[in-house]
Design an enzyme around this catalytic site. Structure first.
Site, PDB file in Angstrom:
ATOM      1  N   ARG A   1       0.859  -1.184   0.000  1.00 48.64           N
ATOM      2  CA  ARG A   1       0.000   0.000   0.000  1.00 48.64           C
ATOM      3  C   ARG A   1       0.895   1.234   0.000  1.00 48.64           C
ATOM      4  O   ARG A   1       1.675   1.450   0.929  1.00 48.64           O
ATOM      5  CB  ARG A   1      -0.900  -0.015   1.237  1.00 48.64           C
ATOM      6  CG  ARG A   1      -1.877   1.142   1.371  1.00 48.64           C
ATOM      7  CD  ARG A   1      -2.777   0.873   2.583  1.00 48.64           C
ATOM      8  NE  ARG A   1      -3.775   1.905   2.771  1.00 48.64           N
ATOM      9  CZ  ARG A   1      -3.634   2.947   3.585  1.00 48.64           C
ATOM     10  NH1 ARG A   1      -2.505   3.104   4.272  1.00 48.64           N
ATOM     11  NH2 ARG A   1      -4.600   3.838   3.721  1.00 48.64           N
TER      12      ARG A   1
ATOM     13  N   SER B   1     -12.875  -3.417   0.395  1.00 45.34           N
ATOM     14  CA  SER B   1     -13.112  -2.868   1.729  1.00 45.34           C
ATOM     15  C   SER B   1     -14.612  -2.690   1.946  1.00 45.34           C
ATOM     16  O   SER B   1     -15.319  -2.204   1.060  1.00 45.34           O
ATOM     17  CB  SER B   1     -12.428  -1.508   1.877  1.00 45.34           C
ATOM     18  OG  SER B   1     -11.033  -1.634   1.762  1.00 45.34           O
TER      19      SER B   1
ATOM     20  N   LYS C   1      -5.604   5.524   9.415  1.00 51.41           N
ATOM     21  CA  LYS C   1      -6.711   5.973   8.576  1.00 51.41           C
ATOM     22  C   LYS C   1      -7.335   7.200   9.224  1.00 51.41           C
ATOM     23  O   LYS C   1      -8.008   7.115  10.237  1.00 51.41           O
ATOM     24  CB  LYS C   1      -7.763   4.862   8.413  1.00 51.41           C
ATOM     25  CG  LYS C   1      -7.433   3.891   7.289  1.00 51.41           C
ATOM     26  CD  LYS C   1      -8.647   3.052   6.935  1.00 51.41           C
ATOM     27  CE  LYS C   1      -8.362   2.188   5.727  1.00 51.41           C
ATOM     28  NZ  LYS C   1      -8.691   2.811   4.465  1.00 51.41           N
TER      29      LYS C   1
END
Length: 210
Positions: free
Chosen positions: A39, A108, A137
């Site tokens: 990521r 997700s 996040k």
């Protein structure tokens, strides 16, 4: 491909303090990580390709599946095993046409409706969360918590991985919710000894995996 989702590491080089990502991934795998997702949010396509290619060399050596977050072009370029898409990324049906039937596609999901939609459209697994508050996040509103996690897991038939604020102190509680695995970043990568931190999590998870 039979995929073991039980200990799923998402990379984030901001936790590495200059350490080699490829080496950290190798240590995590040796500690028991079963799946890697690369990521990268704020780097060029060329740099992302370079990073992903280096990680792919490690995952291939250990026969561990490699997932690329969001970037289908990178996944194709390095022949990754699959892709993980968020709710605002490319529709799964289009991603499937591009990648083909043999690649893994994860989605997700933070609600039952998102989970059921992803399952209906052919997702191979779900990343469910955010379960707890997490520093990685910044844009989430309210975590779904253990009860929200259970509600989603009980409605779906495909594999599920819990994500968001999971660590060695709460991973047992998360596994009890019925997920197939846990997905982590800082609980592994922020540690000086990545292999040991992975092994400690692995020892807990082993009590809940078939």
């Amino acid at each position: 491909m039979v995929v073991d989702y039980s200990l799923y590491l998402i990379t984030d080089r901001s936790f590495l303090n200059g350490r080699s990502l490829a080496n950290c991934v190798r240590e995590a795998i040796e500690g028991g990580v079963t799946l890697i997702q690369v990521r990268e949010k704020d780097i060029s396509t060329r740099e992302f390709f370079k990073v992903a290619k280096e990680v792919k060399e490690v995952t291939t050596k250990y026969n561990i599946p490699l997932i690329i977050n969001d970037r289908i072009d990178i996944a194709l370029a390095i022949d990754a095993d699959g892709i993980h898409l968020g709710q605002s990324d490319m529709p799964i049906e289009i991603a499937r046409k591009i990648l083909g039937k043999d690649k893994i596609i994860g989605i997700s999901a933070g609600s039952i409706s998102e989970a059921l939609e992803a399952e209906k459209n052919g997702a191979d697994y779900l990343g469910i969360g955010t379960v707890f508050f997490t520093g990685t996040k910044k844009d989430i509103e309210e975590p779904i918590g253990i009860e929200g996690l259970k509600e989603i897991v009980n409605k779906i038939k495909i594999p599920s991985v819990a994500i968001g604020g999971i660590n060695k102190n709460n991973c047992e509680e998360v596994m009890k919710a019925g997920v197939n695995g846990i997905s982590l970043i800082s609980a592994i990568l922020a540690n000086d000894n990545i292999e040991n931190s992975s092994r400690n999590l692995r020892n807990v998870i082993n009590n809940y995996t078939k």
